[in-house]
Design an enzyme around this catalytic site. Structure first.
Site, short mmCIF file in Angstrom:
data_model
loop_
_atom_site.label_atom_id
_atom_site.label_comp_id
_atom_site.label_asym_id
_atom_site.label_seq_id
_atom_site.Cartn_x
_atom_site.Cartn_y
_atom_site.Cartn_z
CB SER A 174 49.81 50.85 28.78
OG SER A 174 50.43 51.84 28.00
NE ARG A 232 37.72 43.31 38.88
CZ ARG A 232 37.58 44.49 39.45
NH1 ARG A 232 38.52 44.93 40.27
NH2 ARG A 232 36.52 45.24 39.19
CD GLU A 261 38.61 38.96 44.89
OE1 GLU A 261 37.47 39.49 44.94
OE2 GLU A 261 39.62 39.57 44.55
CG HIS A 279 38.35 43.06 45.76
ND1 HIS A 279 38.02 42.28 44.67
CD2 HIS A 279 38.47 44.32 45.27
CE1 HIS A 279 37.94 43.04 43.59
NE2 HIS A 279 38.20 44.29 43.95
#
Length: 313
Positions: A174, A232, A261, A279
């Site tokens: 991170s 995502r 998408e 999704h």
């Protein structure tokens, strides 16, 4: 509040629509043939916009709505919202954190199990009648795997908690090292990918994380490694992913999100080491209702001059 105009650009959730219509003057943009003209005609009436993972508010829409005061997102991710523009114009922004964390983490683990144990392929094997001709081939163990997580936020932490129950060793990457955990921290994604067997993508989509999983990272995961994406689609260079799977440079993938998408690369459809979902990370009845309630409560709080429940801007 019945006179307050709220713009819903696309269909999202029936319960959300019903609750909005009870309280506000709801504009359902997808039902209008001339959308640009409709927005122009109602620009002075629309004070709120509802966004989600597919639709938000870009600079063009924000400029077209001079009376816009708040954008309430029916999602956690805000990559469809021009946050900089909202800050400049003093437009408030809310999202729906926490309420969807558990469902998304559940699906992430489900995808890992489905890929490693070939659950979808096993299902097809039975349905096709092939079991009568012999047992299905051996698959791969899940328990004890080394797990890498990109983004140890709410969802990443929930994935880690679940993976620990499988006896997995957890590490993460991170922006900075977390003080609340003993998981191993890597300061770059390449080192994380090199040292894990299953890599989960659960970070927010920003310019820094767009295509964070490129050819080099995929190669680092390797032909025995698995990639799970519940973040995502644009987190991954999709064509590089397709190539790696087809060439055997990546062991498998579980994907709930895609770059464009609802378009999905057709090459993935025939690969038995890939599990695809449309999704649906947070798409349970219970969670969608909780998300809708939070959207409504944020709007009510704003227009009653009360503190927002989940402010982002």
């Amino acid at each position: 509040m019945e006179s307050i105009g709220v713009l819903l650009p696309i269909p999202m959730n029936t319960y959300l629509e019903q609750e909005l219509e009870k309280r506000f003057n709801l504009f359902k943009l997808w039902k209008v043939p001339q959308k640009t003209q409709f927005i122009k005609d109602h620009a002075d009436s629309i004070r709120a916009v509802i966004g989600n993972a597919s639709s938000g508010a870009d600079a063009e829409l924000i400029d077209a709505l001079p009376k816009l005061e708040i954008l309430a997102s029916f999602s956690v991710g805000l990559d469809r919202v021009d946050l900089k523009k909202c800050r400049e114009k003093g437009i408030r922004v809310t999202n729906t954190p926490d309420v969807l964390t558990e469902d998304v983490a559940d699906l992430a683990i489900g995808l890992m199990l489905a890929v490693l144990r070939r659950l979808c392929e096993c299902d097809r094997y039975v349905r096709s009648g092939n079991w009568k001709d012999g047992d299905y081939k051996l698959t791969t163990k899940c328990s004890g795997k080394s797990i890498g997580i990109v983004g140890l936020g709410r969802i990443g932490s929930a994935i880690a908690k679940r993976a620990e129950a499988f006896g997995c060793k957890i590490s993460y990457f991170s922006k900075s090292e977390k003080t609340h955990t003993n998981y191993k921290y890597y300061s770059n994604i390449m080192d994380l990918a090199t040292n894990c067997e299953v890599l989960f993508i659960s970070c927010s989509l920003t310019e820094e994380t767009r295509h964070i999983v490129n050819r080099e990272v995929i190669n680092a995961i390797g032909p025995k490694g698995i990639l799970i994406n519940i973040g995502r689609g644009p987190h991954i260079e999709e064509q590089e992913l397709v190539s790696a799977l087809m060439e055997g440079r990546l062991g498998g993938a579980g994907l709930d999100v895609f770059e464009k998408e609802p378009e999905v690369p057709e090459q993935l459809f025939e690969l038995e080491n890939v599990v695809l979902a449309p999704h649906v990370g947070s798409d349970t009845v219970e969670t969608c209702q909780a998300m809708a309630d939070l959207v409504i409560r944020n709007l009510e709080a704003y227009f009653q001059n009360k503190p927002l429940l989940t402010p982002v801007v």
